[in-house]
Design a protein around this motif. Structure first.
Motif, PDB file in Angstrom:
ATOM      1  N   THR A 120       0.877  -1.171  -0.039  1.00  0.00           N
ATOM      2  CA  THR A 120       0.020  -0.211   0.189  1.00  0.00           C
ATOM      3  C   THR A 120       0.939   1.236   0.083  1.00  0.00           C
ATOM      4  N   ILE A 121       0.670   1.925  -0.986  1.00  0.00           N
ATOM      5  CA  ILE A 121       1.261   3.278  -0.984  1.00  0.00           C
ATOM      6  C   ILE A 121       0.565   4.629  -0.424  1.00  0.00           C
ATOM      7  N   THR A 122       1.000   5.171   0.521  1.00  0.00           N
ATOM      8  CA  THR A 122       0.219   6.340   1.070  1.00  0.00           C
ATOM      9  C   THR A 122       1.162   7.727   0.793  1.00  0.00           C
ATOM     10  N   GLN A 181      -2.548  10.748  -4.575  1.00  0.00           N
ATOM     11  CA  GLN A 181      -3.159   9.603  -3.761  1.00  0.00           C
ATOM     12  C   GLN A 181      -4.014   8.971  -4.737  1.00  0.00           C
ATOM     13  N   VAL A 213      -2.482   7.170  -7.756  1.00  0.00           N
ATOM     14  CA  VAL A 213      -1.515   5.879  -7.122  1.00  0.00           C
ATOM     15  C   VAL A 213      -2.749   4.904  -6.972  1.00  0.00           C
ATOM     16  N   TYR A 268       6.299   9.726  -0.102  1.00  0.00           N
ATOM     17  CA  TYR A 268       5.469   8.609   0.162  1.00  0.00           C
ATOM     18  C   TYR A 268       5.724   7.429   0.932  1.00  0.00           C
ATOM     19  N   ILE A 280       5.421   3.241   1.893  1.00  0.00           N
ATOM     20  CA  ILE A 280       5.343   1.785   1.336  1.00  0.00           C
ATOM     21  C   ILE A 280       4.973   1.161   2.707  1.00  0.00           C
ATOM     22  N   THR A 317       9.373   7.053   5.130  1.00  0.00           N
ATOM     23  CA  THR A 317       9.046   7.923   4.153  1.00  0.00           C
ATOM     24  C   THR A 317      10.126   8.168   3.103  1.00  0.00           C
ATOM     25  N   VAL A 353       3.564   3.160 -11.240  1.00  0.00           N
ATOM     26  CA  VAL A 353       3.077   2.728  -9.879  1.00  0.00           C
ATOM     27  C   VAL A 353       3.217   1.275  -9.704  1.00  0.00           C
ATOM     28  N   LEU A 385       2.807  -1.550  -7.208  1.00  0.00           N
ATOM     29  CA  LEU A 385       2.313  -2.129  -5.879  1.00  0.00           C
ATOM     30  C   LEU A 385       2.519  -3.325  -5.557  1.00  0.00           C
ATOM     31  N   ILE A 436       7.702   4.002  -8.776  1.00  0.00           N
ATOM     32  CA  ILE A 436       7.499   4.076  -7.198  1.00  0.00           C
ATOM     33  C   ILE A 436       6.943   2.906  -6.620  1.00  0.00           C
TER      34      ILE A 436
END
Length: 250
Positions: free
Chosen positions: A92-94, A116, A119, A147, A149, A154, A168, A170, A250
């Protein structure tokens, strides 16, 4: 978390494709969840996937159901190569914060929620005013963002010049690069640079579309970089950037 993949094609004449729903049924509570709905083309087998996370304390039945009844015509969809596998490396990417403009946090606009959303919903996105919004500034624009993970540390990325593209991923697993082409016309004018891109992604998180990296197969001609890849889903995607811009991962 599981990844369900399949191929589908619709009937090529008469009533065409039947729209199909994929349903998950909890065999204990009998709760039914629609995982996906799709209508395949009639001229080619199309690949599909859906990722879902069931309650680990239950058993589930997954089935495909055509939703156009026979009384409405003989609409048909064929399925093949249905596979399901557990995804242990799904992440999960925040996005902590994101800024688009001329200078970080000073000139530009906050695009945290926009990045967000991109992504969460897209395999890649353009760094552009069309995608991120227009900060109404003259000159070159850039994207910066922090971001996380899963629950890790960060990571800061930027400045990413507008005109570049962000992929992206994931998954902790690296992308699979199927092909890469550098030139003015895809697979016609230019040269294959697949191995160069594969080697570059082994140590870096970005690719620069430039003659300094790939050479100059067409002197004096504007060139582009095409990269075809897949992530953990196995679905192939192609991104393209103009010479002197970047592809970030990313």
């Amino acid at each position: 978390t599981y990844n369900l993949t399949w191929f589908a094609i619709g009937r090529a004449y008469d009533y065409g494709s039947n729209t199909v729903q994929i349903k998950s049924v909890d065999t204990n509570s009998e709760e039914t969840i629609i995982l996906d709905t799709f209508t395949p083309p009639t001229n080619v087998w199309a690949s599909y996937y859906v990722t879902f996370t069931p309650n680990q304390t239950s058993e589930y039945l997954i089935y495909f159901e055509g939703i156009i009844p026979g009384s409405s015509g003989d609409a048909s969809t064929a399925l093949q190569h249905i596979q399901i596998e557990a995804i242990s490396s799904y992440v999960t990417i925040t996005i902590v914060n994101a800024w688009f403009g001329k200078s970080y946090v000073n000139e530009g606009i906050d695009v945290t929620s926009t990045v967000q959303s991109l992504v969460d919903s897209q395999s890649s996105f353009d760094v552009s005013t069309a995608t991120l919004g227009d900060p109404s500034l003259q000159g070159l624009l850039y994207l910066w963002f922090n971001y996380i993970i899963n629950d890790g540390s960060t990571t800061f990325l930027g400045p990413i010049i507008a005109g570049s593209r962000v992929i992206v991923n994931l998954s902790y697993d690296p992308l699979t690069i199927y092909s890469a082409w550098w030139g003015s016309q895809y697979n016609v004018l230019g040269t294959s640079v697949t191995s160069t891109v594969q080697n570059s992604l082994g140590s870096d998180y970005y690719i620069w579309a430039a003659v300094e990296v790939f050479g100059d197969p067409q002197n004096g001609v504007k060139k582009y970089l095409w990269v075809t890849y897949s992530d953990f889903t196995g679905v192939q995607n192609t991104v393209v950037v103009t010479e002197l811009y970047y592809i970030y991962i990313i």
